[in-house]
Design a protein around this motif. Sequence first.
Motif, PDB file in Angstrom:
ATOM      1  N   UNK A 138       0.400  11.672   8.398  1.00  0.00           N
ATOM      2  CA  UNK A 138       0.535  10.292   7.913  1.00  0.00           C
ATOM      3  C   UNK A 138      -0.812   9.589   7.953  1.00  0.00           C
ATOM      4  N   UNK A 139      -1.489   9.723   9.105  1.00  0.00           N
ATOM      5  CA  UNK A 139      -2.776   9.049   9.247  1.00  0.00           C
ATOM      6  C   UNK A 139      -3.790   9.605   8.264  1.00  0.00           C
ATOM      7  N   UNK A 140      -3.800  10.947   8.062  1.00  0.00           N
ATOM      8  CA  UNK A 140      -4.808  11.514   7.162  1.00  0.00           C
ATOM      9  C   UNK A 140      -4.526  11.098   5.723  1.00  0.00           C
ATOM     10  N   UNK A 141      -3.231  10.925   5.393  1.00  0.00           N
ATOM     11  CA  UNK A 141      -2.912  10.418   4.056  1.00  0.00           C
ATOM     12  C   UNK A 141      -3.402   8.982   3.903  1.00  0.00           C
ATOM     13  N   UNK A 142      -3.135   8.189   4.957  1.00  0.00           N
ATOM     14  CA  UNK A 142      -3.536   6.779   4.908  1.00  0.00           C
ATOM     15  C   UNK A 142      -5.038   6.629   4.791  1.00  0.00           C
ATOM     16  N   UNK A 143      -5.779   7.547   5.442  1.00  0.00           N
ATOM     17  CA  UNK A 143      -7.221   7.354   5.542  1.00  0.00           C
ATOM     18  C   UNK A 143      -8.025   8.289   4.642  1.00  0.00           C
ATOM     19  N   UNK A 144      -7.346   9.143   3.869  1.00  0.00           N
ATOM     20  CA  UNK A 144      -8.072  10.127   3.047  1.00  0.00           C
ATOM     21  C   UNK A 144      -8.997   9.433   2.047  1.00  0.00           C
ATOM     22  N   UNK A 145     -10.206   9.973   1.934  1.00  0.00           N
ATOM     23  CA  UNK A 145     -11.164   9.397   0.989  1.00  0.00           C
ATOM     24  C   UNK A 145     -10.705   9.591  -0.448  1.00  0.00           C
ATOM     25  N   UNK A 146     -10.020  10.740  -0.674  1.00  0.00           N
ATOM     26  CA  UNK A 146      -9.617  11.034  -2.047  1.00  0.00           C
ATOM     27  C   UNK A 146      -8.202  10.554  -2.355  1.00  0.00           C
ATOM     28  N   UNK A 147      -7.641   9.736  -1.458  1.00  0.00           N
ATOM     29  CA  UNK A 147      -6.291   9.231  -1.710  1.00  0.00           C
ATOM     30  C   UNK A 147      -6.333   8.222  -2.854  1.00  0.00           C
ATOM     31  N   UNK A 148      -5.324   8.285  -3.684  1.00  0.00           N
ATOM     32  CA  UNK A 148      -5.182   7.295  -4.750  1.00  0.00           C
ATOM     33  C   UNK A 148      -4.434   6.103  -4.142  1.00  0.00           C
ATOM     34  N   UNK A 149      -5.058   4.952  -4.213  1.00  0.00           N
ATOM     35  CA  UNK A 149      -4.433   3.773  -3.603  1.00  0.00           C
ATOM     36  C   UNK A 149      -4.012   2.791  -4.700  1.00  0.00           C
ATOM     37  N   UNK A 150      -2.766   2.544  -4.747  1.00  0.00           N
ATOM     38  CA  UNK A 150      -2.249   1.658  -5.791  1.00  0.00           C
ATOM     39  C   UNK A 150      -1.511   0.510  -5.130  1.00  0.00           C
ATOM     40  N   UNK A 151      -1.865  -0.689  -5.467  1.00  0.00           N
ATOM     41  CA  UNK A 151      -1.127  -1.848  -4.980  1.00  0.00           C
ATOM     42  C   UNK A 151      -0.276  -2.372  -6.132  1.00  0.00           C
ATOM     43  N   UNK A 152       1.004  -2.421  -5.901  1.00  0.00           N
ATOM     44  CA  UNK A 152       1.894  -2.922  -6.948  1.00  0.00           C
ATOM     45  C   UNK A 152       2.142  -4.401  -6.727  1.00  0.00           C
ATOM     46  N   UNK A 153       1.966  -5.170  -7.789  1.00  0.00           N
ATOM     47  CA  UNK A 153       2.225  -6.615  -7.694  1.00  0.00           C
ATOM     48  C   UNK A 153       3.155  -6.996  -8.836  1.00  0.00           C
ATOM     49  N   UNK A 154       3.634  -8.216  -8.798  1.00  0.00           N
ATOM     50  CA  UNK A 154       4.509  -8.672  -9.874  1.00  0.00           C
ATOM     51  C   UNK A 154       3.768  -8.543 -11.203  1.00  0.00           C
ATOM     52  N   UNK A 155       4.503  -8.147 -12.251  1.00  0.00           N
ATOM     53  CA  UNK A 155       3.878  -7.939 -13.559  1.00  0.00           C
ATOM     54  C   UNK A 155       3.123  -9.187 -13.999  1.00  0.00           C
ATOM     55  N   UNK A 156       2.031  -8.960 -14.665  1.00  0.00           N
ATOM     56  CA  UNK A 156       1.200 -10.040 -15.220  1.00  0.00           C
ATOM     57  C   UNK A 156       0.540 -10.888 -14.135  1.00  0.00           C
ATOM     58  N   UNK A 157       0.454 -10.374 -12.945  1.00  0.00           N
ATOM     59  CA  UNK A 157      -0.276 -11.078 -11.891  1.00  0.00           C
ATOM     60  C   UNK A 157      -1.546 -10.282 -11.619  1.00  0.00           C
ATOM     61  N   UNK A 158      -2.708 -10.889 -11.664  1.00  0.00           N
ATOM     62  CA  UNK A 158      -3.913 -10.122 -11.357  1.00  0.00           C
ATOM     63  C   UNK A 158      -3.874  -9.623  -9.921  1.00  0.00           C
ATOM     64  N   UNK A 159      -4.370  -8.388  -9.672  1.00  0.00           N
ATOM     65  CA  UNK A 159      -4.348  -7.856  -8.309  1.00  0.00           C
ATOM     66  C   UNK A 159      -5.084  -8.774  -7.347  1.00  0.00           C
ATOM     67  N   UNK A 160      -4.498  -8.992  -6.225  1.00  0.00           N
ATOM     68  CA  UNK A 160      -5.073  -9.874  -5.211  1.00  0.00           C
ATOM     69  C   UNK A 160      -5.582  -9.046  -4.035  1.00  0.00           C
ATOM     70  N   UNK A 161      -6.645  -9.494  -3.341  1.00  0.00           N
ATOM     71  CA  UNK A 161      -7.010  -8.857  -2.072  1.00  0.00           C
ATOM     72  C   UNK A 161      -5.803  -8.903  -1.148  1.00  0.00           C
ATOM     73  N   UNK A 162      -5.589  -7.802  -0.496  1.00  0.00           N
ATOM     74  CA  UNK A 162      -4.364  -7.730   0.301  1.00  0.00           C
ATOM     75  C   UNK A 162      -4.603  -6.866   1.528  1.00  0.00           C
ATOM     76  N   UNK A 163      -4.087  -7.290   2.634  1.00  0.00           N
ATOM     77  CA  UNK A 163      -4.173  -6.472   3.840  1.00  0.00           C
ATOM     78  C   UNK A 163      -2.796  -6.333   4.449  1.00  0.00           C
ATOM     79  N   UNK A 164      -2.524  -5.168   5.012  1.00  0.00           N
ATOM     80  CA  UNK A 164      -1.237  -4.971   5.687  1.00  0.00           C
ATOM     81  C   UNK A 164      -1.511  -4.414   7.072  1.00  0.00           C
TER      82      UNK A 164
END
Length: 255
Positions: A138-164
């Motif tokens: 889990x951690x290696x997936x979360x931290x992998x350099x080659x991981x594809x990171x996609x943040x899904x937001x409501x349609x037609x909303x520009x992507x916002x900086x986000x932290x979880x």
Amino acid sequence: MSGHEQFAENLALHALGSLEGEERLALEKHLQECASCRRELESLRGDLALLSLSTAGPKPPARSRERLMAALAREPRRGTTAPPRRSWWVLAPSLAAAALVLLAIFLMRQNSALRQQIAGMDYDAVAQQVELRRAREIVSTLTANDAMRVTLVAAKTPPQPQGKAIYVRDRSSLIFIASNMPAAPPEKAYELWLIPTSGAPIPAGVFRPDAHGSATVVNPPLPAGIEAKAFAITIEPEAGSTTPTMPVVMLGAGE
Ligand SMILES: [Zn+2]
């Protein structure tokens, strides 16, 4: 049938396999003609078997040992034709031998209990390794350099900086994942802060987002058992600060 009570102690010794010589011959002869003594011998052997079997079980049959000890200690009643009563010191070596057998059985049981404990520990260790492997994945997936990171937001909303931030207080464990973060200014970095329910903000890791604006902080050193009210992000010198430099650029409170 010559009064078989006199064989009581010898039966116990015979069951333990420590009766020898004439006494053994006499007893074996008597056993051939006495069903009652044969039953007693079987029962004593059963006790012994139970005692040794019980090395594998959780509950030793204490009664078996009592019976056996009682049989060993039983005072033989002798008729007038019986040989003179043996003194305690003649019997002592036999009792010592029997005690040794019982001690050996006791040690076997201890040994077996230990083995079971070790087997249990082995099992726990395997379970822990499986859990650890899953956690690492889990951690290696979360931290992998080659991981594809996609943040899904409501349609037609520009992507916002986000932290979880995912925080487990009892383990002082924190995983923080950020996305769409603007690059930090030169020679600066973002610093995450744990805002406790009381007291000053606690540094919870320094990070610089990658070219895609993604960053992760996994288990930064934190004091134990701190209740978090919120998490915040400030911009600090690359080495991090001990107190946050205003302004707070991102903030989130727990649910
Ligand atoms: Zn008999």
